[in-house]
Design a protein around this motif. Structure first.
Motif, PDB file in Angstrom:
ATOM      1  N   GLY A 184       1.041  -1.390   0.066  1.00  0.00           N
ATOM      2  CA  GLY A 184       0.463   0.474   0.056  1.00  0.00           C
ATOM      3  C   GLY A 184       0.738   1.286  -0.240  1.00  0.00           C
ATOM      4  N   LEU A 185       1.112   1.276   0.494  1.00  0.00           N
ATOM      5  CA  LEU A 185       2.647   2.251   1.188  1.00  0.00           C
ATOM      6  C   LEU A 185       4.056   2.449  -1.045  1.00  0.00           C
ATOM      7  CD1 LEU A 185       4.437   4.605   2.296  1.00  0.00           C
ATOM      8  CD2 LEU A 185       6.199   3.250   3.453  1.00  0.00           C
ATOM      9  N   ILE A 186       4.048   1.206  -1.203  1.00  0.00           N
ATOM     10  CA  ILE A 186       4.515   1.483  -2.444  1.00  0.00           C
ATOM     11  C   ILE A 186       3.565   2.114  -3.750  1.00  0.00           C
ATOM     12  CG2 ILE A 186       5.715   0.416  -4.772  1.00  0.00           C
ATOM     13  CD1 ILE A 186       7.276   0.009  -2.736  1.00  0.00           C
ATOM     14  N   ALA A 187       1.899   1.402  -3.451  1.00  0.00           N
ATOM     15  CA  ALA A 187       1.604   2.018  -4.275  1.00  0.00           C
ATOM     16  C   ALA A 187       0.991   3.778  -4.275  1.00  0.00           C
ATOM     17  CB  ALA A 187       0.240   2.108  -3.855  1.00  0.00           C
ATOM     18  N   TRP A 188       1.478   3.943  -2.851  1.00  0.00           N
ATOM     19  CA  TRP A 188       1.120   5.606  -2.475  1.00  0.00           C
ATOM     20  C   TRP A 188       2.264   6.323  -2.683  1.00  0.00           C
ATOM     21  CZ3 TRP A 188       3.772   8.950   1.342  1.00  0.00           C
ATOM     22  CH2 TRP A 188       3.199   9.422   2.049  1.00  0.00           C
ATOM     23  N   LEU A 189       3.580   5.912  -2.905  1.00  0.00           N
ATOM     24  CA  LEU A 189       4.705   6.642  -3.251  1.00  0.00           C
ATOM     25  C   LEU A 189       4.848   6.560  -4.553  1.00  0.00           C
ATOM     26  CD1 LEU A 189       7.444   4.835  -0.459  1.00  0.00           C
ATOM     27  CD2 LEU A 189       6.811   7.409  -0.982  1.00  0.00           C
ATOM     28  N   ALA A 190       4.422   5.820  -5.241  1.00  0.00           N
ATOM     29  CA  ALA A 190       4.272   5.933  -6.947  1.00  0.00           C
ATOM     30  C   ALA A 190       3.366   7.038  -7.786  1.00  0.00           C
ATOM     31  CB  ALA A 190       3.624   4.057  -7.406  1.00  0.00           C
ATOM     32  N   GLU A 191       3.482   8.005  -6.933  1.00  0.00           N
ATOM     33  CA  GLU A 191       2.502   8.608  -7.965  1.00  0.00           C
ATOM     34  C   GLU A 191       3.571   9.967  -7.424  1.00  0.00           C
ATOM     35  OE1 GLU A 191      -0.814  10.411  -5.838  1.00  0.00           O
ATOM     36  OE2 GLU A 191      -2.032   8.691  -5.927  1.00  0.00           O
ATOM     37  N   ALA A 192       4.966   9.914  -7.181  1.00  0.00           N
ATOM     38  CA  ALA A 192       6.050  10.987  -7.296  1.00  0.00           C
ATOM     39  C   ALA A 192       6.748   9.995  -8.276  1.00  0.00           C
ATOM     40  CB  ALA A 192       6.591  10.509  -5.505  1.00  0.00           C
ATOM     41  N   ASP A 193       7.531  11.217  -8.253  1.00  0.00           N
ATOM     42  CA  ASP A 193       8.231  11.738  -9.652  1.00  0.00           C
ATOM     43  C   ASP A 193       9.436  10.558  -9.461  1.00  0.00           C
ATOM     44  OD1 ASP A 193       6.928  13.014 -11.799  1.00  0.00           O
ATOM     45  OD2 ASP A 193       6.823  14.520 -10.309  1.00  0.00           O
ATOM     46  N   LEU A 194       9.750  10.880  -7.827  1.00  0.00           N
ATOM     47  CA  LEU A 194      10.971   9.953  -7.917  1.00  0.00           C
ATOM     48  C   LEU A 194      10.851   9.800  -6.460  1.00  0.00           C
ATOM     49  CD1 LEU A 194      14.435   9.937  -8.212  1.00  0.00           C
ATOM     50  CD2 LEU A 194      14.693  11.800  -7.455  1.00  0.00           C
ATOM     51  N   ILE A 195      11.015   8.456  -5.738  1.00  0.00           N
ATOM     52  CA  ILE A 195      11.116   7.427  -4.902  1.00  0.00           C
ATOM     53  C   ILE A 195      12.528   7.402  -4.432  1.00  0.00           C
ATOM     54  CG2 ILE A 195      10.290   5.875  -3.761  1.00  0.00           C
ATOM     55  CD1 ILE A 195       8.408   5.334  -6.081  1.00  0.00           C
ATOM     56  N   VAL A 196      12.309   7.567  -3.121  1.00  0.00           N
ATOM     57  CA  VAL A 196      13.542   7.254  -2.278  1.00  0.00           C
ATOM     58  C   VAL A 196      13.513   6.377  -1.192  1.00  0.00           C
ATOM     59  CG1 VAL A 196      15.278   7.905  -0.559  1.00  0.00           C
ATOM     60  CG2 VAL A 196      14.960   9.787  -2.405  1.00  0.00           C
ATOM     61  N   HIS A 197      13.292   5.369  -1.592  1.00  0.00           N
ATOM     62  CA  HIS A 197      13.010   4.336  -0.163  1.00  0.00           C
ATOM     63  C   HIS A 197      14.158   3.313   0.590  1.00  0.00           C
ATOM     64  CE1 HIS A 197      11.129   0.794   1.455  1.00  0.00           C
ATOM     65  NE2 HIS A 197       9.087   1.520   0.326  1.00  0.00           N
ATOM     66  N   GLU A 198      13.656   2.817   1.576  1.00  0.00           N
ATOM     67  CA  GLU A 198      14.450   2.459   2.316  1.00  0.00           C
ATOM     68  C   GLU A 198      14.703   1.665   1.992  1.00  0.00           C
ATOM     69  OE1 GLU A 198      14.037  -1.065   4.911  1.00  0.00           O
ATOM     70  OE2 GLU A 198      13.123   0.510   6.610  1.00  0.00           O
ATOM     71  N   THR A 199      16.420   0.559   2.400  1.00  0.00           N
ATOM     72  CA  THR A 199      16.483  -1.069   2.845  1.00  0.00           C
ATOM     73  C   THR A 199      17.548  -1.988   3.476  1.00  0.00           C
ATOM     74  OG1 THR A 199      16.969  -3.189   1.995  1.00  0.00           O
ATOM     75  CG2 THR A 199      18.008  -0.901   0.826  1.00  0.00           C
ATOM     76  N   ASN A 200      16.665  -2.585   4.269  1.00  0.00           N
ATOM     77  CA  ASN A 200      18.065  -3.253   5.359  1.00  0.00           C
ATOM     78  C   ASN A 200      16.680  -4.002   6.048  1.00  0.00           C
ATOM     79  OD1 ASN A 200      19.460  -2.715   7.608  1.00  0.00           O
ATOM     80  ND2 ASN A 200      19.873  -0.836   6.785  1.00  0.00           N
ATOM     81  N   TYR A 201      17.903  -4.583   7.614  1.00  0.00           N
ATOM     82  CA  TYR A 201      17.304  -5.490   7.629  1.00  0.00           C
ATOM     83  C   TYR A 201      16.373  -5.637   9.306  1.00  0.00           C
ATOM     84  CZ  TYR A 201      21.997  -7.265   6.031  1.00  0.00           C
ATOM     85  OH  TYR A 201      22.789  -7.139   5.175  1.00  0.00           O
ATOM     86  N   GLY A 202      15.797  -6.715   9.822  1.00  0.00           N
ATOM     87  CA  GLY A 202      14.693  -6.492  10.956  1.00  0.00           C
ATOM     88  C   GLY A 202      13.405  -5.715  10.103  1.00  0.00           C
TER      89      GLY A 202
END
Length: 248
Positions: A184-202
């Motif tokens: 759901g968050l990915i879909a919300w962010l997908a409206e943006a021209d550029l998406i900065v997304h985190e990636t990590n463990y846990g």
């Protein structure tokens, strides 16, 4: 001026290589920090040197705070004191009420609630409002701040955290903040021209989940908050580079 950002930090709380994740977003010569880790002025100075973009606290119009973990908020005391003592102004903070709820008594008060303002005097009590102003962000509507229009959405994290969509100059920057993978968050962010997304463990977003997204979406995505052992050259999504300026 187009919407752009200077990457002040890309690391996580445990990084021995990078500063904690932080962006300085710029539009119409105004700067909005996304989060504020310590040592924020050193981060600005080094990013200025590497990018050629002048950046210091006097350029910061405000801070959009995603949550209260120290690797995202530990620089607020120094930023508030610098604004108070050297710039003689209050620093605007933008945060959802759930994020800001314990900001003073649970984080800042221990170091900022007493202040000796004249040599030989007793400490006088200080409050949040002496150093900062608070503009609440909303999950229901956008909030205007200078040239920026800011929307937020709750993420799945250990404590109240919000993702952001920041619009200015006809462009939109999406920022996931700290979060587990959330379609759901990915879909919300997908409206943006550029998406900065985190990636990590846990309780964060696994890289494999992002790498499996459609190619068109990955092409508009950049990674942040990655661990020191993250395979930068092998990533199918471009990781942000600390100290580099990007145009949205």
């Amino acid at each position: 001026m187009s919407l752009s950002f200077l990457t002040l930090g890309v690391g996580d709380a445990f990084s021995a290589l990078n500063y904690s994740s932080c962006l300085a977003v710029e539009a119409e010569d105004q700067v909005l920090l996304i989060d504020c880790p310590h040592p924020i002025r050193k981060m600005m100075r080094e990013a200025s040197a590497s990018s050629g973009v002048p950046m210091d606290v006097d350029r910061v119009a405000g801070v959009a705070l995603t949550h209260l973990h120290a690797d995202h908020s530990s620089g607020l005391e120094g930023l508030g004191y610098f604004s108070f003592f050297l710039l003689h102004r209050k620093m605007p903070l933008l945060a959802h009420p759930e994020v800001a709820h314990r900001l003073w008594e649970g984080h800042l008060a221990a170091g900022m609630e007493c202040l000796i303002e004249k040599h030989g005097a007793d400490p006088s009590p200080k409050h949040f409002e002496d150093y900062f102003t608070h503009s609440p962000l909303s999950t229901e509507s956008s909030v205007r701040f200078g040239p920026f229009s800011i929307e937020c959405r709750r993420t799945y994290h250990h404590l109240p955290t919000t993702a952001l969509r920041i619009r200015a100059g006809g462009r939109c920057l999406g920022y996931s903040a700290d979060t587990a993978f959330d379609e759901g968050l990915i879909a919300w962010l997908a409206e943006a021209d550029l998406i900065v997304h985190e990636t990590n463990y846990g309780v964060h977003t696994p890289y494999a989940k992002l790498a499996a997204l459609p190619g068109e979406l990955r092409a508009r995505m950049r990674l942040i908050h990655y661990p020191d052992d993250f395979d930068l050259p092998g990533s199918v999504i471009e990781p942000l580079s600390q100290g580099r300026r990007y145009t949205v």
